[in-house]
Design a protein around this motif. Structure first.
Motif, mmCIF file in Angstrom:
data_model
loop_
_atom_site.group_PDB
_atom_site.id
_atom_site.type_symbol
_atom_site.label_atom_id
_atom_site.label_comp_id
_atom_site.label_asym_id
_atom_site.label_seq_id
_atom_site.Cartn_x
_atom_site.Cartn_y
_atom_site.Cartn_z
ATOM 1 N N PHE A 18 21.635 39.251 37.796
ATOM 2 C CA PHE A 18 22.247 39.197 39.128
ATOM 3 C C PHE A 18 22.675 40.590 39.609
ATOM 4 O O PHE A 18 22.587 40.894 40.795
ATOM 5 C CB PHE A 18 23.479 38.279 39.121
ATOM 6 C CG PHE A 18 23.156 36.813 38.954
ATOM 7 C CD1 PHE A 18 21.852 36.351 38.897
ATOM 8 C CD2 PHE A 18 24.185 35.877 38.868
ATOM 9 C CE1 PHE A 18 21.569 35.003 38.748
ATOM 10 C CE2 PHE A 18 23.920 34.521 38.725
ATOM 11 C CZ PHE A 18 22.609 34.086 38.663
ATOM 12 N N SER A 19 23.123 41.428 38.680
ATOM 13 C CA SER A 19 23.538 42.786 39.072
ATOM 14 C C SER A 19 22.356 43.541 39.665
ATOM 15 O O SER A 19 22.480 44.214 40.694
ATOM 16 C CB SER A 19 24.088 43.537 37.852
ATOM 17 O OG SER A 19 25.213 42.857 37.329
ATOM 18 N N GLY A 20 21.196 43.406 39.014
ATOM 19 C CA GLY A 20 20.002 44.026 39.565
ATOM 20 C C GLY A 20 19.670 43.476 40.944
ATOM 21 O O GLY A 20 19.377 44.219 41.881
ATOM 22 N N LYS A 21 19.761 42.169 41.072
ATOM 23 C CA LYS A 21 19.405 41.508 42.333
ATOM 24 C C LYS A 21 20.330 41.942 43.468
ATOM 25 O O LYS A 21 19.900 42.102 44.611
ATOM 26 C CB LYS A 21 19.501 39.997 42.125
ATOM 27 C CG LYS A 21 18.708 39.158 43.109
ATOM 28 C CD LYS A 21 18.603 37.733 42.580
ATOM 29 C CE LYS A 21 17.633 36.887 43.379
ATOM 30 N NZ LYS A 21 17.407 35.570 42.753
ATOM 31 N N ILE A 22 21.594 42.118 43.146
ATOM 32 C CA ILE A 22 22.600 42.398 44.170
ATOM 33 C C ILE A 22 22.608 43.867 44.591
ATOM 34 O O ILE A 22 22.854 44.184 45.749
ATOM 35 C CB ILE A 22 23.994 41.956 43.659
ATOM 36 C CG1 ILE A 22 24.042 40.429 43.615
ATOM 37 C CG2 ILE A 22 25.123 42.523 44.509
ATOM 38 C CD1 ILE A 22 25.218 39.854 42.842
ATOM 39 N N PHE A 23 22.310 44.773 43.656
ATOM 40 C CA PHE A 23 22.505 46.196 43.964
ATOM 41 C C PHE A 23 21.230 47.011 44.130
ATOM 42 O O PHE A 23 21.287 48.107 44.690
ATOM 43 C CB PHE A 23 23.374 46.849 42.881
ATOM 44 C CG PHE A 23 24.793 46.377 42.893
ATOM 45 C CD1 PHE A 23 25.632 46.701 43.954
ATOM 46 C CD2 PHE A 23 25.300 45.589 41.867
ATOM 47 C CE1 PHE A 23 26.950 46.261 43.985
ATOM 48 C CE2 PHE A 23 26.615 45.139 41.882
ATOM 49 C CZ PHE A 23 27.448 45.468 42.946
#
Lengths: 395, 395
Positions: B106-111
């Motif tokens: 999710f961190s990759g997806k969000i940032f």
């Protein structure tokens, strides 16, 4: 602080249904809004026995990490379970996912570049639309009638949409409309996908819950070129709380889903997979599904018959042969979001239909769920909704 | 058929560790390759009682869909549990995820947009690198010493990398090196992130498993601007098979994670969340963690002491004060992948270190896990590895 979020986040919004559901959890609300199974049918006593057996006999494995692909005996059972949809599959063709929602997310991740087009039914499942939007795609909606997507319209769309990269469909008891595609359209869809060289994502969470008539062969069963990705789930035939679904696809494509699963969350819950597998060893899921169908059939009949009785003639609705939903169309000048406010004043809830159309419009529609409310509440709720409709139409 | 996959799929490869683990599951193999907890410590009897209680008292809710954010009493317990890392949090600040791997995805997806740079330790956790790669990012590795990331080197990197969008770190018993950052570096990292206005993802799966000394405050504890995203998990302190982790972040950022979770898989397993919550009510997790630490401490001592005895002097390794791993550096001309082949001939396995460096190189390194093997096998395995090393060095 002005931390930058990725561009894709501009398209990701909270699901309207989830936000609405928060408003409709008050106990006095008669809610036709969710898509929840009937919890009184969950096999709680059986699950106690199953869990004890799993922890007794394979506790260490059930609580440990396991393979990304999934628990092999469960993969085997899943493969066999699709025979009723005309599908021959092997254990190695299956990836166990955390619900079929995860299969939708992965489909977007695997196939969609920014600006690519997903071709879908009009309307389509909101959760899929939201999952795909995270990959910055566009949607082209194909008109539907009472028998699902209209193939001549699809052909026009495909001829005019070179950016199309994926076709997404729910051919059985569709969410939100409850409609089912006849065999001819299923065959035709595969022919068109072959012609335009596109993958098809066939989402089938409800197909087993057929109240009458024969189960038609799945779209996947007509797939001769390995281009159909079939998504299944135990959320509607067993329990959603375990979060167990699956992907069935040809080896090259399945391998992509497996690699994406590794990065996404390593694997589905080891204990949930083994519990489900042991349940399927110890009990007869078909018998359990029969029980569910008998209850849901009664609820559908009650909802549809009461709607026929008390809804004004101008209001149309679908007749679902299975699944969880019926779909209501109001006269075009009416707005279901406004109606929802009035309905909530009478403690009745549904989901306004506009958000099931990725490109907007159609605010004169709403989705009704009949699986989650007991029979007396269905009758009472529909009567109240009938009053709200009459008042709104007489204005 | 020539179905097109999304561009991001070019960067997604099967995790080398996962592929290796498949080779190392033969029973005769002494495997230091995985990152698995010791299954003999799983609280199987307690889990039987817990599950029966959950199904007895809250069976319908445990098997039903629930909210995306997670089971509220569990969120509350998670929030309190971070006090030992100097963190004050409330239930509403927590999102329950399917393991902390999901928080990484999710961190990759969000940032991350394509081409954005993730700044990370050199080496870093392979599973995180693979999760981020799906968002088509680049990596800039910051040199490390025995106390983790070197802050002067980080400052140089940040000054020279305008495309940097996220800093990813594992400051406690890092995977793969076992190293821990001192307090000063933690503070300095936050200062630098403030200066360059970047989010920090602090991944802390092992912090509780400290065998000696004091727990240092987390990086999150120095966060005054809400830019640190803290990822936690019960996989190492309880059981990985339930797949329960969490994200703690400031409200605006957490809201993005919640929306992404909706699209990704709706929610973490209802029953796993309630089982864990009930376990935390009925039993003392701290006592359970003490048990784990006592066993792992012995295993670490045995591994490190045997390595000191039998490894050639040219071979260096880290001394982890907790966690699951030590990290071995061979003389520069040696290749750990070649060594792995020799080791497997003697039925011993480890993970070659090259793939923990996102930009390649460092093939003279490997990762050793001591949590998953009983004591006699640790001694035997390290002795065999000593022989392999001596042979390889004498060539």
């Amino acid at each position: 602080m002005a931390i930058q979020f990725a561009k894709r986040m501009e398209g990701i919004k909270a699901s309207e249904i989830r936000e609405l559901l928060k408003l409709t959890t008050r106990p006095e609300i008669i809610s036709f809004a969710g898509g929840l199974p009937a919890p009184e049918l969950f096999p709680i006593e059986e699950m106690k026995k199953v869990t004890l057996k799993v922890l007794e006999e394979q506790g260490k494995q059930a609580l440990q990490y396991s393979t990304t692909e999934g628990h092999q005996p469960l993969r085997q059972k899943v493969a066999k379970s699709m025979a009723i949809f005309g599908i021959q599959a092997e254990a190695d063709d299956i990836l166990i996912t955390s619900g079929s929602q995860q299969g939708l997310d992965f489909s977007g991740k695997i196939f969609l570049n920014p600006g690519d087009v997903v071709v879908c039914e009009s309307p389509s499942y909101l959760g899929a639309l939201n999952a795909f939007k995270a990959y910055e795609c566009e949607f082209v909606e194909v008109p539907t009638d009472d028998h699902g997507m209209i193939m001549d319209e699809l052909e026009k769309v495909l001829a005019n949409t070179p950016q199309a990269r994926m076709i997404y469909v729910i051919p059985d008891f569709q969410n939100p409309t409850g409609r089912t595609w006849p065999v001819e359209r299923r065959k035709r869809l595969v022919e068109l996908a072959n012609k335009y060289d596109l993958p098809i994502v066939e989402d089938n969470p409800y197909g087993q819950l057929r109240f009458e008539g024969e189960i038609p062969p799945s779209i996947k069963s007509f797939d001769t070129e390995g281009r159909v990705i079939y998504l299944g789930t135990y959320s509607k035939t067993f329990c959603p709380g375990l979060r167990i679904g699956w992907v069935f696809a040809s080896p090259e494509i399945l391998n992509k889903y497996i690699m994406v699963k590794q990065g996404a969350d390593l694997q589905a819950s080891s204990i949930s997979q083994r519990e489900l597998d042991t349940f399927l060893d110890m009990y007869n899921l078909d018998e359990h599904v029969e029980k569910i169908k008998n209850i849901y059939r009664k609820r559908r009949d009650l909802m549809i018959n009461t709607m026929k009785e008390v809804f004004p003639k101008e209001v149309k609705f679908t007749y679902p042969e299975g699944g969880l939903f019926t779909w209501v169309e109001l006269p075009e000048h009416m707005n279901a979001r406004d109606l929802m406010v009035k309905a909530l004043e009478k403690n009745v809830a549904f989901v306004p239909g506009g958000s099931f159309f990725p490109n907007g419009g159609h605010e004169n529609t709403f989705r009704m769920n009949y699986s989650n409310m007991p029979e007396d509440k269905i009758v009472e709720g529909i009567k109240r909704l009938g009053e709200v409709l009459k008042e709104a139409l007489n204005k």
